[in-house]
Design an enzyme around this catalytic site. Structure first.
Site, PDB file in Angstrom:
ATOM      1  N   LEU A   1       0.825  -1.211   0.000  1.00  0.00           N
ATOM      2  CA  LEU A   1       0.000   0.000   0.000  1.00  0.00           C
ATOM      3  C   LEU A   1       0.864   1.268   0.000  1.00  0.00           C
ATOM      4  CD1 LEU A   1      -2.894   0.974  -0.049  1.00  0.00           C
ATOM      5  CD2 LEU A   1      -2.932   0.926   2.446  1.00  0.00           C
ATOM      6  N   GLY A   2       1.999   1.215   0.686  1.00  0.00           N
ATOM      7  CA  GLY A   2       2.916   2.371   0.709  1.00  0.00           C
ATOM      8  C   GLY A   2       3.398   2.704  -0.696  1.00  0.00           C
TER       9      GLY A   2
ATOM     10  N   ASN B   1      -3.571  -1.176   9.667  1.00  0.00           N
ATOM     11  CA  ASN B   1      -4.788  -1.913  10.043  1.00  0.00           C
ATOM     12  C   ASN B   1      -4.777  -2.161  11.541  1.00  0.00           C
ATOM     13  OD1 ASN B   1      -6.277  -2.427   7.752  1.00  0.00           O
ATOM     14  ND2 ASN B   1      -5.161  -4.292   7.229  1.00  0.00           N
TER      15      ASN B   1
ATOM     16  N   ALA C   1      -3.979  -3.558  -2.395  1.00  0.00           N
ATOM     17  CA  ALA C   1      -2.648  -3.548  -3.007  1.00  0.00           C
ATOM     18  C   ALA C   1      -1.973  -4.884  -2.762  1.00  0.00           C
ATOM     19  CB  ALA C   1      -1.812  -2.432  -2.396  1.00  0.00           C
TER      20      ALA C   1
ATOM     21  N   LYS D   1     -13.678  -0.153  10.502  1.00  0.00           N
ATOM     22  CA  LYS D   1     -12.728  -0.906   9.652  1.00  0.00           C
ATOM     23  C   LYS D   1     -12.233  -2.150  10.396  1.00  0.00           C
ATOM     24  CE  LYS D   1      -9.716  -1.409   6.163  1.00  0.00           C
ATOM     25  NZ  LYS D   1      -8.313  -1.336   6.264  1.00  0.00           N
TER      26      LYS D   1
ATOM     27  N   ASN E   1     -12.094  -6.086   9.248  1.00  0.00           N
ATOM     28  CA  ASN E   1     -10.836  -6.837   9.230  1.00  0.00           C
ATOM     29  C   ASN E   1     -10.875  -8.041  10.173  1.00  0.00           C
ATOM     30  OD1 ASN E   1      -9.064  -3.771   8.809  1.00  0.00           O
ATOM     31  ND2 ASN E   1      -9.278  -5.386   7.300  1.00  0.00           N
TER      32      ASN E   1
ATOM     33  N   ASN F   1     -10.905 -13.143  -0.668  1.00  0.00           N
ATOM     34  CA  ASN F   1     -12.055 -12.618   0.091  1.00  0.00           C
ATOM     35  C   ASN F   1     -13.383 -13.168  -0.440  1.00  0.00           C
ATOM     36  OD1 ASN F   1     -10.043 -11.209   1.298  1.00  0.00           O
ATOM     37  ND2 ASN F   1     -10.739  -9.160   0.708  1.00  0.00           N
TER      38      ASN F   1
END
Ligand code: KPL
Length: 300
Positions: free
Chosen positions: A11-12, A100, A126, A181, A185, A199
């Site tokens: 993600l970064g 997260n 990502a 969130k 998760n 998922n």
């Protein structure tokens, strides 16, 4: 202003690319293991399948005094150690936590009592494809909000993030967004990681029972933490199903961690639920937490 990304994971790197695409200047704060090995071009495969190379300026901990705005995208269990190395970070630099799970912010607030500290929630997908190569697997929402008094002055960061990420909104009560969130998760991540599935496979009939039970346990704990802002169990389940459908082809971050032999955020996701469940039993959550610990080789 220059953004500095701490935590060049999937993600970064995607965020680096999205910010660079909007003409923002972005530095990447690297850890010691990258010294001498950094490739200043990050390759991002975007959602349309196009490959693009983005330049980002490499920085190391000793350059912390240069950081103007810090986006922390490390895993939850790495945040505190990574931030402790930034001893010269100016007091005026906003620190934005985007990991997260929950349970880290309190330590960051005492580590940087004078800095503006904010939290961000992002549902972009990502995946790491290789060294400095990532795939943007799904666009999502991003929320930003203050964790301390000084953080309240940074709503001005929202437009640049919204332009880069496609969506970004300010929330005065970011803890509520973090809990929302976390609830998602705490259901999707351990179930996909323990079963080694994407998922979308959670919607197969064989998972119907466990999904129903775990979502009830998680909802029970989170709704007590949310108080009068809590959603009903059926609202939560509708939201959960929507996220599963929207991210059906994605592998959750926890599945990716376990599949690649990395520690996971189990302690900050299922662990956080367990810590706050008392005195109510959460047997499915507990079982998945233990199973994850086994799979991680007791690393959390
Ligand atoms: O945030 C996620 C994660 O993988 O950590 C979800 C929403 C479950 C998407 O995969």
């Amino acid at each position: 202003m220059e953004w500095t990304i701490l935590g060049a994971g999937a993600l970064g790197c995607v965020m680096t690319g999205l910010l660079r695409q909007q003409g923002e200047s972005v530095a990447v704060m690297l850890s010691e293991r990258h010294r001498g090995h950094f490739h200043p071009h990050i390759e991002v495969l975007d959602i349309t399948g196009q490959r693009q190379l983005f330049y980002s300026r490499p920085l190391f901990a000793e350059h912390a005094y240069k950081v103007e705005c810090l986006l922390v995208l490390t895993k939850a269990y790495q945040v505190v150690d990574a931030l402790k190395r930034l001893t010269t970070l100016p007091n005026s630099t906003p620190v934005i936590l985007l990991h997260n799970g929950m349970g880290v912010a309190e330590q960051v607030l005492s580590l940087f009592p004078n800095n503006p500290v904010l939290a961000g929630i992002s549902s972009h997908g990502a995946m790491k494809e290789g060294n400095w190569q990532v795939r943007h697997t799904g666009k999502g929402e991003t929320w930003l909000g203050p964790l301390n008094e000084a953080g309240k002055a940074y709503q001005s960061l929202v437009p640049a993030l919204a332009a880069a990420l496609g969506h970004c909104e300010w929330s005065d009560d970011i803890a509520q967004q973090q809990l929302r969130k976390l609830a998602i998760n705490a259901v999707i991540n351990p179930l996909t990681a323990c079963n080694d599935i994407n998922n979308g496979q959670l919607l197969e009939p064989r998972f119907a029972d466990v999904l129903a039970q775990l979502s009830e346990e998680v909802h029970d704990v989170i709704s007590r933490l949310q108080g009068d802002k809590a959603e009903t169990l059926s609202e939560f389940r509708r939201r959960l199903h929507k996220v599963i459908e929207l991210t059906a082809c994605n592998y959750s971050s926890m599945q990716q961690d376990i599949a690649q032999g990395r520690p996971s955020e189990n302690g900050y996701i299922s662990g956080y639920i367990l810590q706050h469940a008392h005195p109510h039993p959460v047997p499915v959550c507990q079982q998945l937490y233990q199973e994850m610990k086994k799979r991680e080789g007791f690393r959390t």
